[in-house]
Design a protein around this motif. Structure first.
Motif, PDB file in Angstrom:
ATOM      1  N   GLN B  44       0.758  -1.327  -0.297  1.00 55.30           N
ATOM      2  CA  GLN B  44      -0.052   0.216  -0.006  1.00 55.30           C
ATOM      3  C   GLN B  44       0.641   1.372   0.269  1.00 55.30           C
ATOM      4  O   GLN B  44       1.902   1.368   0.714  1.00 55.30           O
ATOM      5  CB  GLN B  44      -0.358  -0.122   0.917  1.00 55.30           C
ATOM      6  CG  GLN B  44      -1.926  -1.605   1.257  1.00 55.30           C
ATOM      7  CD  GLN B  44      -2.980  -0.663   1.826  1.00 55.30           C
ATOM      8  OE1 GLN B  44      -3.106  -0.376   3.298  1.00 55.30           O
ATOM      9  NE2 GLN B  44      -3.673  -1.506   2.289  1.00 55.30           N
ATOM     10  N   HIS B  46       0.410   4.953   0.687  1.00 60.21           N
ATOM     11  CA  HIS B  46      -0.252   5.888   0.820  1.00 60.21           C
ATOM     12  C   HIS B  46       0.212   7.983   0.943  1.00 60.21           C
ATOM     13  O   HIS B  46       1.553   7.709   1.051  1.00 60.21           O
ATOM     14  CB  HIS B  46      -0.893   6.359   2.367  1.00 60.21           C
ATOM     15  CG  HIS B  46      -2.075   5.106   2.317  1.00 60.21           C
ATOM     16  ND1 HIS B  46      -3.529   5.319   1.666  1.00 60.21           N
ATOM     17  CD2 HIS B  46      -1.785   4.029   2.793  1.00 60.21           C
ATOM     18  CE1 HIS B  46      -4.128   3.591   2.248  1.00 60.21           C
ATOM     19  NE2 HIS B  46      -2.702   2.915   2.556  1.00 60.21           N
ATOM     20  N   GLY B  47       0.110   8.749   1.285  1.00 65.20           N
ATOM     21  CA  GLY B  47       0.376   9.882   1.606  1.00 65.20           C
ATOM     22  C   GLY B  47       0.094  11.048   1.564  1.00 65.20           C
ATOM     23  O   GLY B  47      -1.749  11.396   1.677  1.00 65.20           O
ATOM     24  N   PHE B  48       0.053  12.516   1.989  1.00 63.57           N
ATOM     25  CA  PHE B  48      -0.505  13.625   1.905  1.00 63.57           C
ATOM     26  C   PHE B  48       0.526  14.689   2.047  1.00 63.57           C
ATOM     27  O   PHE B  48       1.410  15.140   1.421  1.00 63.57           O
ATOM     28  CB  PHE B  48      -1.171  13.604   3.454  1.00 63.57           C
ATOM     29  CG  PHE B  48       0.078  13.539   4.473  1.00 63.57           C
ATOM     30  CD1 PHE B  48       0.993  14.504   4.727  1.00 63.57           C
ATOM     31  CD2 PHE B  48       0.840  12.092   5.296  1.00 63.57           C
ATOM     32  CE1 PHE B  48       1.848  14.775   5.876  1.00 63.57           C
ATOM     33  CE2 PHE B  48       1.394  12.111   6.176  1.00 63.57           C
ATOM     34  CZ  PHE B  48       2.412  13.547   6.393  1.00 63.57           C
ATOM     35  N   ASN B  79       4.214   7.736   2.570  1.00 68.10           N
ATOM     36  CA  ASN B  79       3.630   6.619   2.990  1.00 68.10           C
ATOM     37  C   ASN B  79       3.490   5.131   2.446  1.00 68.10           C
ATOM     38  O   ASN B  79       3.064   4.652   1.094  1.00 68.10           O
ATOM     39  CB  ASN B  79       1.845   6.610   4.405  1.00 68.10           C
ATOM     40  CG  ASN B  79       2.052   5.688   5.282  1.00 68.10           C
ATOM     41  OD1 ASN B  79       2.133   4.602   4.362  1.00 68.10           O
ATOM     42  ND2 ASN B  79       1.926   5.461   6.099  1.00 68.10           N
ATOM     43  N   GLN B  93       7.714   5.970   6.346  1.00 66.08           N
ATOM     44  CA  GLN B  93       7.476   7.162   6.660  1.00 66.08           C
ATOM     45  C   GLN B  93       8.028   8.331   5.967  1.00 66.08           C
ATOM     46  O   GLN B  93       8.889   8.548   7.289  1.00 66.08           O
ATOM     47  CB  GLN B  93       6.000   8.029   6.994  1.00 66.08           C
ATOM     48  CG  GLN B  93       4.814   8.914   7.124  1.00 66.08           C
ATOM     49  CD  GLN B  93       3.737   8.531   7.756  1.00 66.08           C
ATOM     50  OE1 GLN B  93       2.976   8.196   7.441  1.00 66.08           O
ATOM     51  NE2 GLN B  93       3.659   9.788   8.619  1.00 66.08           N
ATOM     52  N   MET B 146       0.334  13.531  10.266  1.00 68.55           N
ATOM     53  CA  MET B 146      -0.377  13.363   9.125  1.00 68.55           C
ATOM     54  C   MET B 146      -1.728  14.479   9.387  1.00 68.55           C
ATOM     55  O   MET B 146      -2.697  14.633  11.028  1.00 68.55           O
ATOM     56  CB  MET B 146      -1.466  12.161   9.257  1.00 68.55           C
ATOM     57  CG  MET B 146      -1.615  11.772   7.886  1.00 68.55           C
ATOM     58  SD  MET B 146      -3.641  12.344   7.746  1.00 68.55           S
ATOM     59  CE  MET B 146      -3.225  11.070   6.423  1.00 68.55           C
ATOM     60  N   ARG B 399      -5.322  13.961   0.713  1.00 69.36           N
ATOM     61  CA  ARG B 399      -4.554  12.360   0.753  1.00 69.36           C
ATOM     62  C   ARG B 399      -4.939  11.822  -0.134  1.00 69.36           C
ATOM     63  O   ARG B 399      -5.813  11.898  -1.057  1.00 69.36           O
ATOM     64  CB  ARG B 399      -5.407  12.505   1.881  1.00 69.36           C
ATOM     65  CG  ARG B 399      -6.723  11.919   2.193  1.00 69.36           C
ATOM     66  CD  ARG B 399      -7.538  11.461   3.483  1.00 69.36           C
ATOM     67  NE  ARG B 399      -6.932  10.291   3.733  1.00 69.36           N
ATOM     68  CZ  ARG B 399      -7.010   9.723   4.875  1.00 69.36           C
ATOM     69  NH1 ARG B 399      -8.001  10.496   5.581  1.00 69.36           N
ATOM     70  NH2 ARG B 399      -6.980   8.243   5.011  1.00 69.36           N
ATOM     71  N   PHE B 400      -4.453  11.025   0.245  1.00 63.52           N
ATOM     72  CA  PHE B 400      -4.541   9.418  -1.015  1.00 63.52           C
ATOM     73  C   PHE B 400      -4.233   8.494  -0.513  1.00 63.52           C
ATOM     74  O   PHE B 400      -3.672   8.670   0.785  1.00 63.52           O
ATOM     75  CB  PHE B 400      -4.239   9.891  -2.200  1.00 63.52           C
ATOM     76  CG  PHE B 400      -2.416   9.334  -2.458  1.00 63.52           C
ATOM     77  CD1 PHE B 400      -1.669   8.206  -2.765  1.00 63.52           C
ATOM     78  CD2 PHE B 400      -1.936  10.715  -2.156  1.00 63.52           C
ATOM     79  CE1 PHE B 400      -0.788   8.249  -2.717  1.00 63.52           C
ATOM     80  CE2 PHE B 400      -0.464  10.462  -2.389  1.00 63.52           C
ATOM     81  CZ  PHE B 400       0.215   9.072  -2.724  1.00 63.52           C
TER      82      PHE B 400
END
Lengths: 157, 400
Positions: B44, B46-48, B79, B93, B146, B399-400
């Motif tokens: 996975q 993810h990010g922001f 992340n 991260q 976050m 975010r995603f």
């Protein structure tokens, strides 16, 4: 049955009357049920999943992504709908006794501290149905109308 | 700088894995809406990203925020995690952060570790994490990077000081963890033993030091969660150590700051509202120039959140900080010549709004009225700190 010039028989008339009233019934139903109309939702799993009954605390552990294996040690895969989806909301409240924002917080706490992963988000209930059918170890939820014998119903108590 | 990269090997595995297996397919008709990365289900990403505007009077916070305001608060995070087996995960991260002079504005590894659980069943989870591990501290520290996980643009500063956020967030070492799930709630225990990061720019001026280094430290937290987090109770204890060389060149012996807080956390979450409160007593000891100085600070906040709809919520918070509970009005501090009276405390009343435009875009705005300058950075306020000040802030986050 109703040829040219014939008159509608009584029960047909009643149906027509009901149909013309239906928008009113819909509004009444909305008023009675409040802002979140109930659709009914069932927890469903891939046929490979060994557990057909889950305690509510165990269901919470699975859907909050803290319990990653079934009772036979095989990995879980969790499917969910988006946070704003009314079926997701009903699932959160009636099955897990929590709220969508609490599930989101639980997943964020895992993902953004590196201690876990998020569930897999699907775009629609038909995608949910298809992926649960085809993914071993998977669990999710569906309206009763979409549940069939290609998947297994999981009772949460 | 070596410290930032020491644990980067931990993350090499998933990165390699992705190069081999990841076929990035981006829908260019809607590239920001959904990055359709065709990754295996156990990898996975993810990010922001978040940008804030801060406007203050009388004092500066996160940059030169007086007069015209400042755009100096930026956060970008990426992340990644890979869970090849249910009991094994590696996560990392990387965060780029700007926050005025309180941050050196570089990309850093905020955490990166291997996580192995020995025991996992419906009732138990026991395991170990190795690498740069996150400090289990109160309700908000673990995910303080976050923006979406914070209750406001700025965390309650009395307990989550941002001027030493690197040191507070994580350290290099080991974490042992255990969970016990019962019909009457979940118990979660975490214990870290690690070398503190101690690389926040504020340490040197605050400790009157030439150089600062990480030292052996520990943090432990016990949490209780009832009914999917409807009630959350926690107690945290820690001993964070920072070693330093005083500015006096002739003084060769090592000096040390020991920061040993005890923190109690409470949260109740209803459908439309949440009530959150934390209280900390912070025992500190500075051992330098041949003498030991002990003092105990006190912090607490009470915060109410109300959700008008699932997209719109408001918060109201009262946040109080005392640097030394035997000097609440700062008279002793002023008399010592080490600082002005208002640096001994801060009472912050804050009110704000959060609007989630979509699941991945969030707008926030908040207003603070603060009496005291206890948690402000002296380095950003070289003309002196004022007792009363106001702050307005607005932010946009993705975010995603």
């Amino acid at each position: 049955m109703s040829g040219p010039g014939s008159v509608a028989i009584p029960h047909e008339r009643r149906l027509i009357a009901l149909r013309s009233l239906s928008p009113l019934f819909f509004v009444l139903a909305l008023l009675i049920c409040g802002p979140t109309p109930a659709f009914g939702v069932e927890v469903v799993a891939n046929r490979s999943v060994p557990d057909v009954v889950l305690k509510r605390s165990t269901a919470w552990a699975v859907f909050s992504m803290r319990l990653r294996t079934w009772s036979d040690g095989s990995p879980t895969t969790v499917f969910v709908l988006g946070d704003g989806n009314p079926i997701h909301s009903e699932f959160s409240k009636t099955i897990l006794d929590t709220f969508p924002y609490q599930l989101r917080r639980a997943w964020d706490r895992l993902v953004f501290s590196g201690t876990g992963q998020a569930p897999l988000e699907v775009g629609s209930i038909t995608e949910m149905r298809d992926r649960i059918r085809s993914t071993p170890g998977s669990i999710g939820y569906l309206p009763p109308a979409l549940v069939d014998k290609d998947m297994r119903t999981v009772k949460v108590e | 700088m070596n410290m930032h990269y020491r644990w980067s090997w931990v993350m090499a595995f998933p990165l390699l894995f992705m190069t081999v297996d990841g076929r990035a397919e981006i829908d260019w008709s809607n590239p920001l809406g959904k990055l359709d990365l065709k990754l295996p289900d156990n990898v996975q990403i993810h990010g922001f990203a978040s940008q804030a505007y801060i406007l203050t009077n009388n004092n500066n916070f996160f940059g030169y925020s007086k007069n015209m305001g400042s755009l100096d608060f930026t956060e970008i995070g990426l992340n990644g995690s890979w869970r090849p087996r249910p009991n094994l995960q590696t996560s990392m991260q990387v965060v780029y952060r700007r926050a005025g002079l309180t941050d050196d504005s570089y990309a850093r590894i905020d955490f990166g570790f291997l996580d192995y659980s020995f025991l996992s069943d419906a009732e138990h989870l026991v395991g170990v994490r190795l690498g740069r591990v996150v400090n289990p501290y109160g309700l908000y520290n673990d995910t303080r990077d976050m923006p979406f996980t914070r209750p406001s643009i700025f965390l309650p500063q009395s307990i989550y000081f941002d001027i030493n956020r690197n040191t507070a967030l994580s350290g290099d070492g080991i974490q042992l963890y255990g969970e016990h799930r019962t019909d009457y709630g979940d118990f979660l225990l975490q214990f870290n033993g690690m070398e503190s990061r101690a690389n926040d720019p504020a340490w040197k001026p605050v400790l009157f030091a030439r150089s600062v280094e990480g030292q052996l430290s520990w943090v432990g937290r016990l949490m209780y969660e009832w009914q999917g987090g409807r009630v959350r109770l926690g107690v945290t204890s820690a001993d964070l150590n920072v070693g330093f060389q005083p500015r006096q060149v002739d003084y060769k012996a090592k000096s040390n700051l020991s920061f040993a807080p005890v923190l109690f956390s409470f949260q109740y979450n209803a459908e439309d509202w949440s009530l959150t409160s934390e209280y900390a007593i912070r025992y500190s000891e500075v051992d330098s120039l041949g003498q030991k100085v002990n003092f105990a600070g006190e912090s607490y906040y009470v915060q109410g959140t109300y959700r008008f709809t699932t997209e719109l919520e408001a918060f109201l918070r009262y946040d109080v900080y005392y640097g030394d509970r035997n000097d609440r009005n700062g008279k002793k501090l002023q008399a010592s010549g080490l600082g002005s009276a208002q640096e001994a405390f801060a009472k912050d009343i804050a009110v704000g709004l959060r609007w989630d435009l979509t699941q991945s875009i969030m707008l926030r705005t908040e207003y603070h009225y603060v009496d005291g300058a206890g948690w402000l950075y002296v380095g950003e306020n070289k003309d002196g700190l004022s007792k009363y000040w106001n702050m307005f802030a607005a932010s946009i986050s993705f975010r995603f």
